[in-house]
Motif scaffolding. Structure first.
Motif, short mmCIF file in Angstrom:
data_model
loop_
_atom_site.label_atom_id
_atom_site.label_comp_id
_atom_site.label_asym_id
_atom_site.label_seq_id
_atom_site.Cartn_x
_atom_site.Cartn_y
_atom_site.Cartn_z
N ASP A 62 0.86 -1.18 0.00
CA ASP A 62 0.00 0.00 0.00
C ASP A 62 0.89 1.23 0.00
N THR A 63 1.20 1.69 -1.18
CA THR A 63 2.07 2.82 -1.53
C THR A 63 3.53 2.37 -1.64
N THR A 64 4.36 3.26 -2.19
CA THR A 64 5.79 3.01 -2.38
C THR A 64 6.53 4.29 -2.00
N PRO A 65 7.86 4.26 -1.94
CA PRO A 65 8.59 5.49 -1.61
C PRO A 65 8.38 6.63 -2.61
N LEU A 66 7.88 6.31 -3.81
CA LEU A 66 7.57 7.38 -4.75
C LEU A 66 6.50 8.30 -4.18
N THR A 67 5.54 7.73 -3.49
CA THR A 67 4.50 8.53 -2.83
C THR A 67 5.12 9.50 -1.83
N THR A 68 6.03 8.98 -1.03
CA THR A 68 6.68 9.82 -0.01
C THR A 68 7.46 10.94 -0.65
N LEU A 69 8.14 10.65 -1.75
CA LEU A 69 8.89 11.69 -2.46
C LEU A 69 7.95 12.79 -2.95
N LEU A 70 6.84 12.41 -3.54
CA LEU A 70 5.92 13.42 -4.06
C LEU A 70 5.34 14.28 -2.94
N TYR A 71 5.03 13.67 -1.79
CA TYR A 71 4.56 14.47 -0.65
C TYR A 71 5.65 15.42 -0.16
N SER A 112 5.93 18.27 -2.51
CA SER A 112 4.75 19.14 -2.40
C SER A 112 4.80 19.97 -1.13
N MET A 113 5.25 19.37 -0.02
CA MET A 113 5.23 20.05 1.27
C MET A 113 6.41 20.99 1.47
N PHE A 114 7.59 20.57 0.97
CA PHE A 114 8.81 21.32 1.30
C PHE A 114 9.57 21.82 0.07
N GLY A 115 9.15 21.41 -1.13
CA GLY A 115 9.81 21.88 -2.34
C GLY A 115 11.17 21.27 -2.59
N HIS A 119 -6.89 14.95 -7.78
CA HIS A 119 -6.64 14.91 -9.22
C HIS A 119 -5.24 15.45 -9.54
N ALA A 120 -4.79 16.45 -8.79
CA ALA A 120 -3.43 16.96 -8.98
C ALA A 120 -2.41 15.88 -8.64
N GLN A 121 -2.69 15.12 -7.59
CA GLN A 121 -1.80 14.00 -7.24
C GLN A 121 -1.76 12.96 -8.35
N HIS A 122 -2.91 12.66 -8.94
CA HIS A 122 -2.95 11.69 -10.02
C HIS A 122 -2.08 12.15 -11.19
N ARG A 123 -2.18 13.42 -11.54
CA ARG A 123 -1.35 13.95 -12.63
C ARG A 123 0.13 13.88 -12.25
N ALA A 124 0.44 14.15 -11.00
CA ALA A 124 1.84 14.10 -10.55
C ALA A 124 2.38 12.68 -10.65
N TYR A 125 1.55 11.69 -10.31
CA TYR A 125 1.98 10.30 -10.45
C TYR A 125 2.25 9.96 -11.91
N LEU A 126 1.37 10.36 -12.79
CA LEU A 126 1.56 10.07 -14.21
C LEU A 126 2.88 10.65 -14.71
#
Length: 353
Positions: free
Chosen positions: A258-267, A270-273, A312-319
């Motif tokens: 349930d999720t991968t480190p890619l998720t953590t990277l995107l957060y 998003s949070m800290f730039g 939806h922004a997250q979905h685009r970021a994943y793509l």
């Protein structure tokens, strides 16, 4: 009285390292003050590459001096010693070639002589005799090398590497869990908030009768009262990976993540730039299959999520991120049952390949 030896040698492909190999290594450890392990396979056998064999031996026998070779590793050894490149013997090469190579490894790379070789094979007598001739000539005096043969009939551990490679899941009882984990396929689930990842993870684990790795980031976020610092993000990814590695030992054939480190990277971005290089590296972690859950059903606000626009922004970021990282993936759409069916179809195609 059982004869003891100063230095024993065990040579094998260990492709994979199974309980028969372990019985032999354990026997050598009981009989010797020190044990040398040498492993190579030319060509490499699928799923048992040098890095994996190294990891298995390190996990199970950290106290043993070992050398796991492939052509690149051997070239690096030769370069380090300033000597010409020596080819790695092919699996089909004759006994004389194989034995000469082992003698060279002992004398040149290890700079050691052994007193006994441990095998479960009839060739062990000739192997020991060849090493004895080599070491005696090198030492200028008689250097005895004994052959200790353990369970040549395979009556204690009735298994072979060929059989395990054919179906490691059916024969997982012959593998230490840390070895079996290397044959477990990883299913990575991605998606924005309220895209059904956790519900899907649990359903897939039930369908596949296996384990699933829950999202540590969510747990850590709750524990921190919804306030995460920059350093928390790398910690989250590291714990998530460690959780996967632990659960893979308990899984059957597949581990649902349930999720991968890619998720953590995107957060983190998003949070800290920005994000630590180690987090960028973990985000490159490969999975057998990646599935991206589409935001194609009503957004559910549980009090911790942002909003549908962010989903939806997250979905685009994943793509974008998956394309940038060159990671193949499958988009899942529809109901939970439809998504489970889509995943199962992909896994069925994998088994047929």
């Amino acid at each position: 009285m059982v004869e003891r030896f100063a230095t024993g040698l065990v040579v094998g492909k260990f492709s994979p390292l199974h309980r028969g190999h372990q019985a032999l290594i354990d026997h050598a450890l009981r009989r010797c003050d020190s044990v040398l392990l040498l492993s190579w396979s030319q060509p490499e056998l699928p799923g048992c590459e040098a890095d994996r064999r190294e990891a298995w031996l390190q996990a199970l026998y950290p106290q043993v001096t070992r050398l796991v070779l492939d052509q690149a590793r051997l070239a690096a050894c030769c370069a380090h010693l300033g000597m010409p490149m020596r080819p790695l013997p092919d699996n089909s090469d004759d006994d004389a070639t194989q034995r000469a190579f082992v003698a060279w490894v002992c004398s040149t790379l290890w700079q050691r002589r052994v007193d006994a070789v441990f095998t479960s094979e009839a060739y062990g007598d000739g192997f020991a005799a060849a090493l004895q001739r080599h070491f005696s000539a090198q030492a200028g005096t008689h250097w005895p090398v004994a052959h200790v043969c353990l369970d040549p009939a395979r009556s204690t551990v009735a298994v072979s590497g060929t059989a395990v490679r054919r179906d490691p899941h059916a024969l997982r009882g012959f593998l230490d869990p840390r070895v079996y984990a290397g044959f477990v396929g990883r299913i990575g689930l991605l998606g924005g908030e309220s895209s059904g990842k956790t519900t899907l993870a649990a359903a897939l684990a039930a369908q596949l009768q296996t384990a699933w790795a829950a999202e540590f980031g969510r747990e850590h976020w709750v524990a921190r009262g919804g306030a995460l610092d920059y350093d928390d993000l790398l910690h989250i990814a590291q714990v998530q990976v460690a959780r996967e590695e632990t659960l893979a030992e308990q899984a059957h054939r597949w581990l649902v993540c349930d999720t991968t480190p890619l998720t953590t990277l995107l957060y983190c971005l998003s949070m800290f730039g920005r994000a630590e290089p180690a987090l960028h590296a973990l985000a490159q972690r490969r999975y057998t299959h990646l599935f991206l859950c589409a935001p194609d059903f009503p957004f559910v606000q549980d009090g911790t999520r942002r909003d549908d626009a962010f989903r939806h922004a997250q979905h685009r970021a994943y793509l974008q991120a998956l394309a940038a990282h060159g990671m193949p993936f499958t988009v899942l759409v529809g109901s939970l049952q439809q998504r489970v069916a889509q995943v199962m179809a992909v896994l069925d195609d994998t088994r047929e390949c």
